[in-house]
Design a protein around this motif. Structure first.
Motif, PDB file in Angstrom:
ATOM      1  N   GLY A 161       7.517  -1.798   4.991  1.00 20.21           N
ATOM      2  CA  GLY A 161       8.913  -2.156   5.541  1.00 20.21           C
ATOM      3  C   GLY A 161       9.003  -1.935   7.086  1.00 20.21           C
ATOM      4  O   GLY A 161       9.475  -2.964   7.651  1.00 20.21           O
ATOM      5  N   SER A 162       8.051  -1.288   7.496  1.00 17.79           N
ATOM      6  CA  SER A 162       8.200  -0.923   8.855  1.00 17.79           C
ATOM      7  C   SER A 162       7.366  -2.052   9.781  1.00 17.79           C
ATOM      8  O   SER A 162       7.158  -2.299  10.947  1.00 17.79           O
ATOM      9  CB  SER A 162       7.389   0.340   9.429  1.00 17.79           C
ATOM     10  N   GLY A 163       6.584  -2.939   8.955  1.00 17.54           N
ATOM     11  CA  GLY A 163       5.722  -3.866   9.404  1.00 17.54           C
ATOM     12  C   GLY A 163       4.275  -3.424   9.593  1.00 17.54           C
ATOM     13  O   GLY A 163       3.448  -4.102   9.748  1.00 17.54           O
ATOM     14  N   GLU A 164       4.126  -2.238   9.278  1.00 19.36           N
ATOM     15  CA  GLU A 164       2.773  -1.463   9.400  1.00 19.36           C
ATOM     16  C   GLU A 164       1.844  -2.129   8.149  1.00 19.36           C
ATOM     17  O   GLU A 164       2.378  -1.942   7.109  1.00 19.36           O
ATOM     18  CB  GLU A 164       2.843  -0.097   9.683  1.00 19.36           C
ATOM     19  N   GLU A 165       0.438  -2.491   8.441  1.00 12.99           N
ATOM     20  CA  GLU A 165      -0.190  -2.758   7.043  1.00 12.99           C
ATOM     21  C   GLU A 165      -1.191  -1.150   6.774  1.00 12.99           C
ATOM     22  O   GLU A 165      -1.560  -0.648   7.550  1.00 12.99           O
ATOM     23  CB  GLU A 165      -1.253  -3.738   7.449  1.00 12.99           C
ATOM     24  N   LEU A 166      -1.007  -1.131   5.463  1.00 11.51           N
ATOM     25  CA  LEU A 166      -1.964   0.035   5.074  1.00 11.51           C
ATOM     26  C   LEU A 166      -3.454  -0.356   5.199  1.00 11.51           C
ATOM     27  O   LEU A 166      -3.766  -1.552   5.103  1.00 11.51           O
ATOM     28  CB  LEU A 166      -1.703   0.038   3.343  1.00 11.51           C
ATOM     29  N   SER A 167      -4.096   0.865   5.564  1.00  7.53           N
ATOM     30  CA  SER A 167      -5.392   0.614   6.127  1.00  7.53           C
ATOM     31  C   SER A 167      -6.472   0.356   4.786  1.00  7.53           C
ATOM     32  O   SER A 167      -7.254  -0.538   4.905  1.00  7.53           O
ATOM     33  CB  SER A 167      -5.696   1.979   6.838  1.00  7.53           C
ATOM     34  N   ALA A 168      -5.945   0.913   3.663  1.00  6.87           N
ATOM     35  CA  ALA A 168      -6.845   0.742   2.409  1.00  6.87           C
ATOM     36  C   ALA A 168      -6.373  -0.876   2.041  1.00  6.87           C
ATOM     37  O   ALA A 168      -5.078  -0.693   1.669  1.00  6.87           O
ATOM     38  CB  ALA A 168      -6.935   1.704   1.631  1.00  6.87           C
ATOM     39  N   GLU A 169      -7.372  -1.459   1.424  1.00  2.45           N
ATOM     40  CA  GLU A 169      -7.022  -2.558   0.700  1.00  2.45           C
ATOM     41  C   GLU A 169      -6.836  -2.358  -0.733  1.00  2.45           C
ATOM     42  O   GLU A 169      -7.298  -1.236  -1.342  1.00  2.45           O
ATOM     43  CB  GLU A 169      -8.109  -3.814   1.027  1.00  2.45           C
TER      44      GLU A 169
ATOM     45  N   ALA B  91       4.518 -12.263 -13.514  1.00  2.00           N
ATOM     46  CA  ALA B  91       4.282 -11.051 -12.913  1.00  2.00           C
ATOM     47  C   ALA B  91       2.894 -10.582 -12.580  1.00  2.00           C
ATOM     48  O   ALA B  91       2.230 -10.991 -13.513  1.00  2.00           O
ATOM     49  CB  ALA B  91       5.154  -9.911 -13.580  1.00  2.00           C
ATOM     50  N   MET B  92       2.706  -9.850 -11.569  1.00  2.00           N
ATOM     51  CA  MET B  92       1.239  -9.503 -11.189  1.00  2.00           C
ATOM     52  C   MET B  92       1.456  -8.060 -10.625  1.00  2.00           C
ATOM     53  O   MET B  92       2.131  -7.613 -10.251  1.00  2.00           O
ATOM     54  CB  MET B  92       0.289 -10.370 -10.080  1.00  2.00           C
ATOM     55  N   ARG B  93       0.062  -7.470 -10.699  1.00  2.00           N
ATOM     56  CA  ARG B  93       0.175  -5.970 -10.152  1.00  2.00           C
ATOM     57  C   ARG B  93      -1.173  -6.062  -9.295  1.00  2.00           C
ATOM     58  O   ARG B  93      -2.317  -6.333  -9.848  1.00  2.00           O
ATOM     59  CB  ARG B  93       0.144  -5.139 -11.405  1.00  2.00           C
ATOM     60  N   ALA B  94      -0.894  -5.177  -8.320  1.00  2.00           N
ATOM     61  CA  ALA B  94      -2.134  -4.826  -7.563  1.00  2.00           C
ATOM     62  C   ALA B  94      -2.027  -3.154  -7.257  1.00  2.00           C
ATOM     63  O   ALA B  94      -1.043  -2.544  -7.254  1.00  2.00           O
ATOM     64  CB  ALA B  94      -1.912  -5.228  -6.258  1.00  2.00           C
ATOM     65  N   THR B  95      -3.218  -2.476  -7.247  1.00  2.00           N
ATOM     66  CA  THR B  95      -3.228  -1.101  -7.159  1.00  2.00           C
ATOM     67  C   THR B  95      -3.758  -0.619  -5.834  1.00  2.00           C
ATOM     68  O   THR B  95      -4.779  -1.138  -5.345  1.00  2.00           O
ATOM     69  CB  THR B  95      -4.213  -0.538  -8.334  1.00  2.00           C
ATOM     70  N   PHE B  96      -3.360   0.218  -5.102  1.00  2.00           N
ATOM     71  CA  PHE B  96      -3.675   1.004  -3.637  1.00  2.00           C
ATOM     72  C   PHE B  96      -3.644   2.196  -4.044  1.00  2.00           C
ATOM     73  O   PHE B  96      -2.984   2.934  -4.607  1.00  2.00           O
ATOM     74  CB  PHE B  96      -2.550   0.409  -2.781  1.00  2.00           C
ATOM     75  N   ALA B  97      -4.896   2.888  -3.504  1.00  2.00           N
ATOM     76  CA  ALA B  97      -5.103   4.296  -3.287  1.00  2.00           C
ATOM     77  C   ALA B  97      -3.893   4.942  -2.329  1.00  2.00           C
ATOM     78  O   ALA B  97      -3.594   4.235  -1.399  1.00  2.00           O
ATOM     79  CB  ALA B  97      -6.510   4.672  -2.890  1.00  2.00           C
ATOM     80  N   ASN B  98      -3.458   5.985  -2.546  1.00  2.00           N
ATOM     81  CA  ASN B  98      -2.482   6.783  -1.603  1.00  2.00           C
ATOM     82  C   ASN B  98      -2.748   8.135  -1.501  1.00  2.00           C
ATOM     83  O   ASN B  98      -2.023   8.889  -1.702  1.00  2.00           O
ATOM     84  CB  ASN B  98      -1.069   6.499  -2.395  1.00  2.00           C
ATOM     85  N   PRO B  99      -3.828   8.411  -1.012  1.00  2.00           N
ATOM     86  CA  PRO B  99      -4.280   9.957  -0.727  1.00  2.00           C
ATOM     87  C   PRO B  99      -3.156  10.643   0.178  1.00  2.00           C
ATOM     88  O   PRO B  99      -2.891  11.967  -0.127  1.00  2.00           O
ATOM     89  CB  PRO B  99      -5.559   9.912  -0.366  1.00  2.00           C
ATOM     90  N   SER B 100      -2.675   9.832   1.003  1.00  2.00           N
ATOM     91  CA  SER B 100      -1.822  10.518   2.265  1.00  2.00           C
ATOM     92  C   SER B 100      -0.511  10.498   1.787  1.00  2.00           C
ATOM     93  O   SER B 100       0.452  11.072   2.504  1.00  2.00           O
ATOM     94  CB  SER B 100      -2.121  10.022   3.689  1.00  2.00           C
ATOM     95  N   ARG B 101      -0.162  10.014   0.485  1.00  3.27           N
ATOM     96  CA  ARG B 101       1.236   9.697   0.066  1.00  3.27           C
ATOM     97  C   ARG B 101       2.134   8.991   1.075  1.00  3.27           C
ATOM     98  O   ARG B 101       3.231   9.479   1.430  1.00  3.27           O
ATOM     99  CB  ARG B 101       1.872  11.312  -0.066  1.00  3.27           C
ATOM    100  N   ILE B 102       1.517   8.004   1.886  1.00  3.74           N
ATOM    101  CA  ILE B 102       2.432   7.201   2.624  1.00  3.74           C
ATOM    102  C   ILE B 102       3.195   6.459   1.715  1.00  3.74           C
ATOM    103  O   ILE B 102       4.496   6.017   2.214  1.00  3.74           O
ATOM    104  CB  ILE B 102       1.609   6.309   3.380  1.00  3.74           C
ATOM    105  N   LEU B 103       2.796   6.114   0.532  1.00  2.63           N
ATOM    106  CA  LEU B 103       3.889   4.928  -0.168  1.00  2.63           C
ATOM    107  C   LEU B 103       4.625   5.974  -1.311  1.00  2.63           C
ATOM    108  O   LEU B 103       4.105   7.023  -1.712  1.00  2.63           O
ATOM    109  CB  LEU B 103       2.797   4.108  -1.009  1.00  2.63           C
ATOM    110  N   PHE B 104       5.706   5.401  -1.347  1.00  2.00           N
ATOM    111  CA  PHE B 104       6.588   6.252  -2.296  1.00  2.00           C
ATOM    112  C   PHE B 104       7.163   5.476  -3.521  1.00  2.00           C
ATOM    113  O   PHE B 104       7.107   3.985  -3.411  1.00  2.00           O
ATOM    114  CB  PHE B 104       8.097   6.470  -1.573  1.00  2.00           C
ATOM    115  N   SER B 105       7.190   5.827  -4.672  1.00  3.60           N
ATOM    116  CA  SER B 105       7.426   5.262  -6.041  1.00  3.60           C
ATOM    117  C   SER B 105       8.932   4.612  -5.958  1.00  3.60           C
ATOM    118  O   SER B 105       9.808   5.426  -5.260  1.00  3.60           O
ATOM    119  CB  SER B 105       7.187   6.122  -7.014  1.00  3.60           C
ATOM    120  N   GLY B 106       9.301   3.498  -5.957  1.00  4.65           N
ATOM    121  CA  GLY B 106      10.414   2.844  -6.153  1.00  4.65           C
ATOM    122  C   GLY B 106      10.704   2.188  -4.518  1.00  4.65           C
ATOM    123  O   GLY B 106      11.546   1.476  -4.393  1.00  4.65           O
ATOM    124  N   GLY B 107       9.597   2.259  -3.763  1.00  7.66           N
ATOM    125  CA  GLY B 107       9.672   1.541  -2.231  1.00  7.66           C
ATOM    126  C   GLY B 107       9.512  -0.079  -2.388  1.00  7.66           C
ATOM    127  O   GLY B 107       9.035  -0.507  -3.645  1.00  7.66           O
TER     128      GLY B 107
END
Length: 369
Positions: A243-251, A269-285
């Motif tokens: 939402g901040s405009g920043e792109e996640l480094s991992a594809e 509906a489609m689903r993509a999966t991203f690794a989130n080791p640093s917890r940058i992404l929040f469930s529900g965001g």
């Protein structure tokens, strides 16, 4: 005199007509002059298509009590990491300990009754062999033993249930993850039918991004690859814009496509999966999925070089310094800025690169420097 007036009027009309024609020619020349042109040439490009997405942890579980009682202890804090099986809440255990003790006593009593019935049966059998009692007495003793055995099994079942209920007073984490907001505090009366869960546990080590494509896009994927499974396997890695405009480094990768079309929206509906080791992404965001489509050896033109008539796309080629309309076909996918031409243009064709909607056939073009 009258003849002179007529001549003057005729001259005036001719002057006005000549002046009008001159203005039209100047206007036409001005409208067509100084336009940027491009020469069609096959090249490579990447078109990016964006889709709004909702984020969910790979696992998000509501934590609810399985027994009724007041909360006597909260063992975790909001936002903390928990392991599967870790105790999170304790519900008042005393009523369930008392029930367990009563169930244990019932089992002991039932076992004693079984032992007594077994002794009685053995005694009756001895007496029957001596001819003191009839077969009926032996059968009655056997029935009494069977009844006591059934009562013992019932008591043991209640004991097992009492132990289970006591274990449920310790509400444990159903999965590894991060604790959400805690909705109840110490002393709150809770049960399995509460409206809100005690809390949630979300595993956000990886995050699913759910988004939708149009039915026609999904059909094109199937048509291009033969099946949904093959389409998923060949889709490129995707990007995630926060939402901040920043792109996640991992594809991420698209790993699931619904087999149903939403009747309300006409989307799939489609689903993509991203690794989130640093917890940058929040469930529900929320975020934006960016899918890159790579093209090679294709003619790419800007969208402003085209105009539409009845859902058909046209460009103006420059032939001998004048405009000449030409119908083209393009790839359905577009990034809002460019088209990938599939038919209608060839290498070396010169087209007007901007303002096509203001032109018409036969207008002279001066190339903008």
């Amino acid at each position: 005199m009258k003849h002179l007036k007529c001549n003057i009027a005729a001259l005036a009309c001719a002057f006005v007509a000549l002046l009008s024609q001159s203005c039209k020619e100047k206007a036409a020349t001005g409208a067509a002059g100084n336009y940027k042109t491009i020469t069609a040439s096959p090249s490579a490009c990447v078109l990016e298509k964006e889709y709004t997405a909702i984020l969910r942890g790979v696992q998000s579980v509501e934590v609810r009590p399985q027994v009724s009682g007041t909360i006597t202890k909260i063992c975790v804090s909001e936002g903390a990491h928990v392991k599967r099986g870790q105790t999170m809440f304790i519900i008042d255990q005393e009523p369930y300990r008392a029930s367990l003790r009563a169930a244990e006593a019932d089992v002991s009593s039932a076992r004693a009754a079984v032992a007594s019935a077994q002794l009685e049966l053995e005694d009756k059998r001895q007496l029957r062999r001596s001819g003191v009692v009839a077969d009926y007495d032996v059968s009655q003793a056997q029935c009494t033993l069977d009844e006591q055995l059934a009562a013992l099994r019932n008591a043991e079942a209640k004991l097992a249930a009492a132990r289970t209920d006591l274990s449920y007073t310790e509400v444990k984490s159903p999965a590894d993850g991060v604790i959400g907001m805690i909705n109840y505090r110490l002393g709150a009366l809770v049960s399995s039918s509460i409206d809100e869960p005690l809390t949630t546990v979300a595993d956000v080590s990886s995050v699913h991004a759910y988004f939708s494509v149009t039915e026609s896009e999904a059909q094109r994927l199937v048509a291009d690859h033969g099946s949904l499974d093959k389409a998923i396997a060949t889709l490129p890695c995707v990007k995630l814009r926060l939402g901040s405009g920043e792109e996640l480094s991992a594809e991420g990768t698209v790993d699931a496509v619904s087999g149903n079309v939403d009747e309300a929206t006409g989307s799939v509906a489609m689903r993509a999966t991203f690794a989130n080791p640093s917890r940058i992404l929040f469930s529900g965001g929320s975020a934006t999925i960016v899918i890159p489509y790579k093209y090679t050896n294709r003619i790419i033109i800007p969208q402003e070089a085209t105009y539409e008539i009845q859902d058909k796309k046209f460009v103006y080629r420059v032939v001998d310094g004048k405009t000449k309309s030409k119908e083209i076909t393009v790839e359905p996918l577009s990034d809002g800025k460019r088209y990938v031409v599939t038919d209608g243009l060839k290498k070396g064709d010169v087209i007007v690169a901007e303002g096509a909607g203001l032109l018409s056939d036969g207008m002279e073009i001066k190339v903008k420097k």
